[in-house]
Scaffold this motif. Sequence first.
Motif, PDB file in Angstrom:
ATOM      1  N   TYR A   1      -5.325  -5.647  11.004  1.00 21.77           N
ATOM      2  CA  TYR A   1      -5.147  -4.607  10.907  1.00 21.77           C
ATOM      3  C   TYR A   1      -3.959  -3.675  11.131  1.00 21.77           C
ATOM      4  O   TYR A   1      -3.440  -3.747  11.795  1.00 21.77           O
ATOM      5  CB  TYR A   1      -6.248  -3.643  11.674  1.00 21.77           C
ATOM      6  CG  TYR A   1      -7.915  -3.941  10.924  1.00 21.77           C
ATOM      7  CD1 TYR A   1      -8.389  -3.426   9.792  1.00 21.77           C
ATOM      8  CD2 TYR A   1      -7.941  -4.736  11.829  1.00 21.77           C
ATOM      9  CE1 TYR A   1      -9.827  -4.131   9.489  1.00 21.77           C
ATOM     10  CE2 TYR A   1      -9.518  -5.424  10.933  1.00 21.77           C
ATOM     11  CZ  TYR A   1     -10.184  -5.281  10.270  1.00 21.77           C
ATOM     12  OH  TYR A   1     -11.359  -6.402   9.789  1.00 21.77           O
ATOM     13  N   GLY A   2      -3.621  -2.275  10.595  1.00 25.64           N
ATOM     14  CA  GLY A   2      -3.016  -1.507  11.301  1.00 25.64           C
ATOM     15  C   GLY A   2      -3.639  -0.332  12.689  1.00 25.64           C
ATOM     16  O   GLY A   2      -4.398  -0.832  13.100  1.00 25.64           O
TER      17      GLY A   2
ATOM     18  N   ARG B   1     -19.534  -0.033   8.601  1.00 26.20           N
ATOM     19  CA  ARG B   1     -18.018  -0.744   8.047  1.00 26.20           C
ATOM     20  C   ARG B   1     -17.978  -2.209   8.005  1.00 26.20           C
ATOM     21  O   ARG B   1     -18.817  -3.081   8.311  1.00 26.20           O
ATOM     22  CB  ARG B   1     -17.082  -0.316   8.535  1.00 26.20           C
ATOM     23  CG  ARG B   1     -15.512   0.021   7.504  1.00 26.20           C
ATOM     24  CD  ARG B   1     -14.977  -1.402   8.754  1.00 26.20           C
ATOM     25  NE  ARG B   1     -13.544  -2.350   7.671  1.00 26.20           N
ATOM     26  CZ  ARG B   1     -13.024  -2.985   8.165  1.00 26.20           C
ATOM     27  NH1 ARG B   1     -13.278  -3.932   8.971  1.00 26.20           N
ATOM     28  NH2 ARG B   1     -11.635  -3.168   6.865  1.00 26.20           N
TER      29      ARG B   1
ATOM     30  N   LEU C   1      -9.269   3.008   0.892  1.00 24.35           N
ATOM     31  CA  LEU C   1      -9.047   1.609   0.648  1.00 24.35           C
ATOM     32  C   LEU C   1     -10.652   0.984   0.034  1.00 24.35           C
ATOM     33  O   LEU C   1     -11.129   1.564   0.359  1.00 24.35           O
ATOM     34  CB  LEU C   1      -8.462   1.346   1.774  1.00 24.35           C
ATOM     35  CG  LEU C   1      -7.357   1.710   2.184  1.00 24.35           C
ATOM     36  CD1 LEU C   1      -6.343   0.694   3.383  1.00 24.35           C
ATOM     37  CD2 LEU C   1      -6.334   1.867   1.237  1.00 24.35           C
TER      38      LEU C   1
ATOM     39  N   LEU D   1       0.759  -0.956  -0.343  1.00 23.87           N
ATOM     40  CA  LEU D   1      -0.154  -0.035   0.136  1.00 23.87           C
ATOM     41  C   LEU D   1       0.583   1.525   0.190  1.00 23.87           C
ATOM     42  O   LEU D   1       0.821   2.177  -0.729  1.00 23.87           O
ATOM     43  CB  LEU D   1      -0.571  -0.079   1.960  1.00 23.87           C
ATOM     44  CG  LEU D   1      -1.599   1.245   1.370  1.00 23.87           C
ATOM     45  CD1 LEU D   1      -2.499   1.305   0.256  1.00 23.87           C
ATOM     46  CD2 LEU D   1      -2.537   0.679   2.939  1.00 23.87           C
TER      47      LEU D   1
ATOM     48  N   GLU E   1       1.278  -1.918  12.377  1.00 23.37           N
ATOM     49  CA  GLU E   1       0.540  -3.003  11.349  1.00 23.37           C
ATOM     50  C   GLU E   1       1.224  -3.935  11.220  1.00 23.37           C
ATOM     51  O   GLU E   1       1.713  -4.731  11.957  1.00 23.37           O
ATOM     52  CB  GLU E   1       1.457  -2.385   9.945  1.00 23.37           C
ATOM     53  CG  GLU E   1       1.235  -3.185   8.604  1.00 23.37           C
ATOM     54  CD  GLU E   1      -0.363  -2.976   7.984  1.00 23.37           C
ATOM     55  OE1 GLU E   1      -0.882  -2.077   8.933  1.00 23.37           O
ATOM     56  OE2 GLU E   1      -0.981  -3.650   7.089  1.00 23.37           O
ATOM     57  N   LYS E   2      -0.456  -4.198  11.750  1.00 17.62           N
ATOM     58  CA  LYS E   2      -0.966  -6.566  11.581  1.00 17.62           C
ATOM     59  C   LYS E   2      -0.447  -6.762  13.288  1.00 17.62           C
ATOM     60  O   LYS E   2       0.293  -7.557  12.907  1.00 17.62           O
ATOM     61  CB  LYS E   2      -0.790  -7.008  10.675  1.00 17.62           C
ATOM     62  CG  LYS E   2      -1.606  -6.076   9.450  1.00 17.62           C
ATOM     63  CD  LYS E   2      -1.838  -6.808   8.046  1.00 17.62           C
ATOM     64  CE  LYS E   2      -3.447  -7.019   6.999  1.00 17.62           C
ATOM     65  NZ  LYS E   2      -2.129  -5.459   5.546  1.00 17.62           N
TER      66      LYS E   2
ATOM     67  N   GLY F   1      -9.187   1.609   6.292  1.00 17.45           N
ATOM     68  CA  GLY F   1      -8.770   3.046   4.634  1.00 17.45           C
ATOM     69  C   GLY F   1      -9.433   4.293   4.491  1.00 17.45           C
ATOM     70  O   GLY F   1      -9.248   4.134   3.021  1.00 17.45           O
TER      71      GLY F   1
ATOM     72  N   GLN G   1       5.237  -0.488   3.690  1.00 19.94           N
ATOM     73  CA  GLN G   1       3.318  -0.189   4.879  1.00 19.94           C
ATOM     74  C   GLN G   1       3.713   1.150   4.822  1.00 19.94           C
ATOM     75  O   GLN G   1       3.874   1.254   5.462  1.00 19.94           O
ATOM     76  CB  GLN G   1       3.580  -0.817   6.044  1.00 19.94           C
ATOM     77  CG  GLN G   1       3.782  -2.876   5.720  1.00 19.94           C
ATOM     78  CD  GLN G   1       2.460  -3.357   4.777  1.00 19.94           C
ATOM     79  OE1 GLN G   1       1.151  -2.473   5.363  1.00 19.94           O
ATOM     80  NE2 GLN G   1       2.392  -4.229   4.896  1.00 19.94           N
TER      81      GLN G   1
ATOM     82  N   ASP H   1     -13.028  -0.966   2.278  1.00 21.07           N
ATOM     83  CA  ASP H   1     -14.169  -0.715   3.133  1.00 21.07           C
ATOM     84  C   ASP H   1     -15.487   0.271   2.264  1.00 21.07           C
ATOM     85  O   ASP H   1     -14.539   1.333   2.128  1.00 21.07           O
ATOM     86  CB  ASP H   1     -12.875   0.178   4.140  1.00 21.07           C
ATOM     87  CG  ASP H   1     -11.916  -0.742   5.068  1.00 21.07           C
ATOM     88  OD1 ASP H   1     -12.319  -1.575   5.212  1.00 21.07           O
ATOM     89  OD2 ASP H   1     -10.956  -0.094   4.563  1.00 21.07           O
TER      90      ASP H   1
ATOM     91  N   VAL I   1      -7.440   0.687  12.336  1.00 23.05           N
ATOM     92  CA  VAL I   1      -6.790   2.088  10.510  1.00 23.05           C
ATOM     93  C   VAL I   1      -8.090   1.072   9.771  1.00 23.05           C
ATOM     94  O   VAL I   1      -7.831  -0.012   9.643  1.00 23.05           O
ATOM     95  CB  VAL I   1      -5.690   1.797  10.113  1.00 23.05           C
ATOM     96  CG1 VAL I   1      -5.701   3.094   8.989  1.00 23.05           C
ATOM     97  CG2 VAL I   1      -4.609   2.306  11.187  1.00 23.05           C
TER      98      VAL I   1
ATOM     99  N   THR J   1       1.175   2.175   6.744  1.00 26.57           N
ATOM    100  CA  THR J   1       1.267   2.492   8.161  1.00 26.57           C
ATOM    101  C   THR J   1       2.642   2.367   9.294  1.00 26.57           C
ATOM    102  O   THR J   1       2.761   3.603  10.073  1.00 26.57           O
ATOM    103  CB  THR J   1       0.620   1.192   9.025  1.00 26.57           C
ATOM    104  OG1 THR J   1      -0.315   0.361   8.820  1.00 26.57           O
ATOM    105  CG2 THR J   1       0.573   1.293  10.676  1.00 26.57           C
TER     106      THR J   1
ATOM    107  N   TYR K   1      -7.814   7.934   5.036  1.00 25.81           N
ATOM    108  CA  TYR K   1      -6.650   8.531   5.379  1.00 25.81           C
ATOM    109  C   TYR K   1      -6.724  10.001   5.118  1.00 25.81           C
ATOM    110  O   TYR K   1      -7.184  10.222   3.965  1.00 25.81           O
ATOM    111  CB  TYR K   1      -5.861   8.550   5.068  1.00 25.81           C
ATOM    112  CG  TYR K   1      -5.719   6.598   5.676  1.00 25.81           C
ATOM    113  CD1 TYR K   1      -4.593   6.561   6.365  1.00 25.81           C
ATOM    114  CD2 TYR K   1      -6.105   5.692   5.187  1.00 25.81           C
ATOM    115  CE1 TYR K   1      -4.223   5.039   6.715  1.00 25.81           C
ATOM    116  CE2 TYR K   1      -5.203   4.380   4.355  1.00 25.81           C
ATOM    117  CZ  TYR K   1      -4.909   3.978   5.410  1.00 25.81           C
ATOM    118  OH  TYR K   1      -4.843   2.498   6.216  1.00 25.81           O
TER     119      TYR K   1
END
Length: 290
Positions: free
Chosen positions: A172-173, A254, A132, A112, A192-193, A207, A231, A135, A205, A233, A209
């Motif tokens: 997820y982030g 969501r 994103l 990403l 991140e994850k 999708g 990433q 989402d 997070v 993130t 920003y």
Amino acid sequence: MRRQQITKAVIPAAGLGTRFLPVTKASPKEMLPLVDKPLIQYVVEEAVAAGIRQIIIITGRGKRAIEDHFDISFELEEILKQTGKEHHIPGLRRISEMADFCYIRQSQPQGLGHALLCAKHLIGDEPFAVLLGDDIIDHSTPALKQMIDIYERTPAPIIGVQEVEDSEVHQYGIIDAAQTIDELHKINHLIEKPTKEDAPSNLAVIGRYLLIPEIFEMLEKTKPGKNNEIQLTDALNDLAAFRTMYGYQIKGNRYDAGDKLGFLQATVEMGLKNPSLGKAFKAYLKGLSL
Ligand code: G1P
């Protein structure tokens, strides 16, 4: 930070859609139909409803259908006219006239962060949005509009978040919030994850920003992280070290439409809400002996 109007949005759409194989073998995930529109159209409409005028879509191999969808189709319009179906034309025209669309190809899927970096030259020196396509967020005030309303009062990078279950944090982030005022969480750092044990919170997070061009400097320095990908993130985490950044708890339902179950849930709920299909669909669901 100086407040500038946000008019550009980047939609990364170069991913391989591996969670949705085999349907994504030859068709872009972003074109999966949610009731009667492809997923990506929901996201574009959300951006436009928030005041975005230029949409930059990051594409890759096998994504031509996205460009065709947001383009005018003269041949189709001609056939519709010849067959007495011209009433479809205004609706189709509206899709291509919603915004200015630009496309950039990401030659290799490197994550990403890398996808976003491909848009650097089109963003220039202004704040911008990233959405994103997986989402799908349903609320009377579109998610990005909620965030831009906050940005007007608090001009700083803002990341959309929602609470998730402990068992889901690894997807997820996750943000570590230092301080919370109303629905705004001042971000200490992001990861991140993470594993359940390493997650600093349940605020994931999701999708959406609002970013500043400095993120590109961070991305240029970001080394491959989780899954050996660049990433976003990680770059945000670097930015958060010296810029005030907020997590905003987005209101709305969501759906993770990039996941088979999430997509089915979105289909049922959006189908029930659809003005022309909802009543008949509800009657059908009620009649199922589950
Ligand atoms: C991406 C981001 C992640 C974010 C998620 C939201 O992950 O890297 O931080 O939480 O989107 O959908 P992906 O789902 O592309 O693996």
